[in-house]
Design an enzyme around this catalytic site. Structure first.
Site, short mmCIF file in Angstrom:
data_model
loop_
_atom_site.label_atom_id
_atom_site.label_comp_id
_atom_site.label_asym_id
_atom_site.label_seq_id
_atom_site.Cartn_x
_atom_site.Cartn_y
_atom_site.Cartn_z
N ARG A 247 0.93 -1.18 -0.10
CA ARG A 247 -0.13 0.07 0.14
C ARG A 247 0.79 1.47 0.22
O ARG A 247 2.02 1.41 0.61
CB ARG A 247 -1.04 0.03 1.34
CG ARG A 247 -1.83 -1.02 1.29
CD ARG A 247 -2.93 -0.92 2.13
NE ARG A 247 -3.82 -2.00 2.48
CZ ARG A 247 -4.71 -2.26 1.87
NH1 ARG A 247 -5.25 -1.41 0.93
NH2 ARG A 247 -5.62 -3.39 1.95
N GLY A 272 -7.45 -1.55 -6.35
CA GLY A 272 -8.71 -0.90 -6.19
C GLY A 272 -8.87 0.77 -6.56
O GLY A 272 -8.11 1.12 -7.35
N ASP A 273 -9.84 1.18 -5.91
CA ASP A 273 -9.90 2.86 -6.42
C ASP A 273 -8.78 3.46 -6.17
O ASP A 273 -8.47 4.67 -7.09
CB ASP A 273 -11.10 3.39 -5.75
CG ASP A 273 -11.37 2.99 -4.33
OD1 ASP A 273 -10.44 2.40 -3.69
OD2 ASP A 273 -12.37 3.74 -3.72
N ASP A 303 -14.37 -6.21 -2.31
CA ASP A 303 -15.63 -5.62 -1.55
C ASP A 303 -16.70 -5.46 -2.68
O ASP A 303 -17.87 -5.02 -2.49
CB ASP A 303 -15.32 -4.23 -0.71
CG ASP A 303 -14.89 -4.54 0.32
OD1 ASP A 303 -14.66 -5.88 0.82
OD2 ASP A 303 -14.11 -3.62 0.89
N MET A 461 -8.77 -15.57 5.34
CA MET A 461 -8.82 -16.84 4.62
C MET A 461 -9.54 -16.63 3.45
O MET A 461 -9.21 -17.40 2.32
CB MET A 461 -9.61 -17.91 5.57
CG MET A 461 -8.83 -18.36 7.01
SD MET A 461 -10.03 -19.21 7.88
CE MET A 461 -10.06 -20.57 6.94
N ARG A 463 -9.73 -13.80 1.35
CA ARG A 463 -8.94 -13.27 0.40
C ARG A 463 -7.67 -13.87 -0.20
O ARG A 463 -7.29 -13.29 -1.04
CB ARG A 463 -8.58 -11.79 0.80
CG ARG A 463 -7.64 -11.61 1.80
CD ARG A 463 -7.65 -10.20 2.11
NE ARG A 463 -6.19 -9.94 2.81
CZ ARG A 463 -5.75 -8.68 3.03
NH1 ARG A 463 -6.42 -7.51 2.46
NH2 ARG A 463 -4.35 -8.35 3.18
#
Length: 584
Positions: A247, A272-273, A303, A461, A463
């Site tokens: 990240r 992601g976004d 998500d 678990m 993901r």
């Protein structure tokens, strides 16, 4: 990163030099104020064109008066721009057509690099495609964002259809591609990596493909790894990402310097976004430098909260894996007197995993998501519902998304607004908090009821597993669509299905908002009907939030029983009208 909003300007001009190949008459605009200015006007003109005839700019009459003016986006040159974009930001490419048609197009090399050569697409000589009746998509094909319309409705927003083009802007031996994965893990990451590598190699004969290790910072701080079809052959059977991830670490100038120094001309960014926002900034810097480098985003979020697209990869796998945890909680709960199983699932801002897993299971008695506020005590509260369900069934299963009830936790615990390296708010553990609150409720002097509560948190678990068959196929389509777009010279876009058809979507459309569960549509009503739980909403909640988006007829089903007790009667499936586009 939101959509740039400079002053509204427009300029009509015919393409200089060569003529457009497009047979339809179109008008090109470059404006960031489409939703605020033009789209409401289009809707109004479709109903009362005469009444609006005195407006400053009548779109329909202007379209009819400039039918001789045509514009093919694929042939735009940098000298054709009607509006100069502010430094560091490019303006949306908007094409208007008849009956309220709006194309939100994606950038192309020829927008800022004139006179680029093109080459025949090698797919036409590929034996695997010899059985295909039509090798290439039509240049003018677009995909509608909204497919449920009335006969008087404007045609609305469209996106450019994904797929191979007849002419490409790269020769096979010229391509030097790289792939990077950023953010959290998600089922299907390795499948996307594999299919990009194999697609570039098998469809376009590309041999130079690099993997960037460790996320964005890997461009300037880590080693790269060469990728070949042989080296990635079995990676789709593994969870996680073979390239590693992280990240943060986004340094635009260092990243683009690395891309330029290495001679990379196709960048595939999976994330992601937040990652897509970073990809958008990279594209802007590449455009500013005038480099022939395609920047392509593949949206990733377990998500399912990426806007515009139908679904994100890994979501189906997550819902399927969540069933294991729910089944275990149900077995534990029903095997003992007053058994309660609490399962926490992923869903920071959106409760799609919890909602779909609940609907698929049929064993869940209550589902709590971030979009739907809830409260614990009082008539119609969560404790009241748990009491009733234990008396009726002797056990219950409760599913809660990780982002649900954060306001409730903050009221009872001192918390700080901390963020991770990606800018995501660090959430308090609602599962542990809720489990303890339920235990305290039943152990109080008033209750003195013995319960047996089991708390299950399968987050990591879920993901970390490999993608299932459905997601594997989906990842293949995403990867191929991304490759076709980059080879055709498109850049600064993300790819995904819109109403079942893959399309190229500008970065700003998937980063300006998040996809969330609409608690006033039929899907949530189906869940309430399945669990028989209350909605935990009162009229005041709706007046301040979701109900503002409803017409009076759409809110009729919200039959308030006791607003002071914060209880609203559960909606039946037939009593709710959908306000979500494309909801069946």
């Amino acid at each position: 990163m939101g959509r740039p909003k400079p002053p509204l300007l427009f300029k009509l001009q015919t393409p200089e030099g060569r003529r457009s190949r497009s047979s339809s008459s179109r008008l090109f605009f470059s404006s960031s104020s489409i939703k605020d200015v033009f789209f409401p006007k289009i809707c109004a003109e479709s109903k009362q064109s005469q009444k609006n005839s005195n407006h400053i700019f009548d779109l329909r009459s202007s379209l009819s008066s400039v039918k001789a003016i045509t514009r093919n986006i694929g042939e735009l040159r940098s000298s054709d721009k009607g509006v100069m974009a502010p430094e560091g930001k490019s303006e949306p490419k908007l094409v208007f057509g008849e009956a309220g048609y709006v194309l939100e197009d994606v950038p192309h090399f020829v927008d800022y690099i004139p006179s680029l050569p093109t080459y025949p697409n090698p797919l036409q000589d590929n034996p695997a495609y010899s059985v295909v009746k039509q090798y290439f998509v039509n240049e003018g094909d677009t995909v509608a964002q909204k497919i449920v319309v009335h006969k008087s409705s404007p045609r609305g927003t469209h996106f450019r259809r994904a797929g191979p083009r007849q002419r490409v802007y790269f020769e096979s031996d010229e391509v030097h591609a790289c792939i990077v994965t950023c953010g959290g893990l998600c089922p299907g990451l390795n499948t996307v990596i594999r299919e990009i590598v194999c697609g570039l190699s098998h469809m376009y004969g590309v041999t130079k493909i690099l993997g960037i290790e460790g996320g964005y910072k890997g461009f300037y701080a880590r080693n790269t790894v060469p990728l070949t079809p042989k080296s990635v052959n079995d990676v789709h059977k593994r969870g996680g990402t073979i390239l590693g991830t992280s990240r943060g670490g986004h340094n635009t100038s260092k990243i683009v310097d690395s891309i330029q120094d290495r001679g990379i001309n196709q960048v595939y960014i999976i994330g992601g976004d937040g990652t897509q926002k970073g990809a958008s900034v990279i594209f802007e810097e590449i455009r500013r430098r005038g480099l022939k480098v395609a920047v392509v985003g593949i949206p990733k979020t377990i998500d399912n909260d990426i806007a515009v697209i139908d679904k994100s990869f890994g979501f189906d796998t997550a819902v399927e894996e969540a069933q294991r945890a729910i089944n275990a909680a149900h077995v534990e709960a029903e095997s003992i007197e007053n058994g309660i199983g609490v399962v926490k699932l992923m869903g920071r801002y959106s409760g799609f995993i919890a909602m779909h897993a609940t609907l698929a299971s049929r064993d869940v008695d209550c589902c709590l998501i971030p979009e739907s506020p809830f409260y614990l005590e009082g008539k119609g509260g969560l404790f009241d519902f748990v009491d009733k369900r234990l008396k009726e069934n002797g056990h219950m299963v409760l599913v809660v998304a990780e982002g649900a009830g954060q306001e409730n936790i903050a009221e009872s615990m001192r918390s700080m607004d901390l963020e991770d390296a990606s800018g995501n708010k660090l959430l308090l553990d609602v599962g542990l908090w809720l489990s303890q609150k339920i235990k305290d409720h039943f152990s109080s002097k008033k209750k003195k009821t013995t319960i047996n509560l089991k708390y299950i948190d399968p987050t990591y678990m879920i993901r970390a597993v490999p993608s299932n068959a459905s997601d594997n196929v989906y990842c293949t389509l995403l990867a191929h669509s991304a490759i076709h777009g980059a080879m055709a010279g498109y850049t600064g876009f993300t790819v995904g299905p819109v109403n079942g058809r893959h399309a190229y979507i500008p970065f700003y459309r998937v980063t300006e908002t998040q996809n969330k569960v609409v608690i006033t549509d039929r899907m949530w009503a189906r869940l309430l009907s399945s669990t028989n739980q209350p909605s935990f909403l009162c009229q005041n909640d709706l007046d301040g939030g979701a109900k503002n988006d409803l017409t009076p007829s759409e809110s009729e089903y919200l039959e308030e029983e006791n607003c002071n007790g914060h209880y609203v009667q559960s909606a039946s499936d037939d009593g709710v009208k959908s306000i979500q586009d494309g909801e069946n």
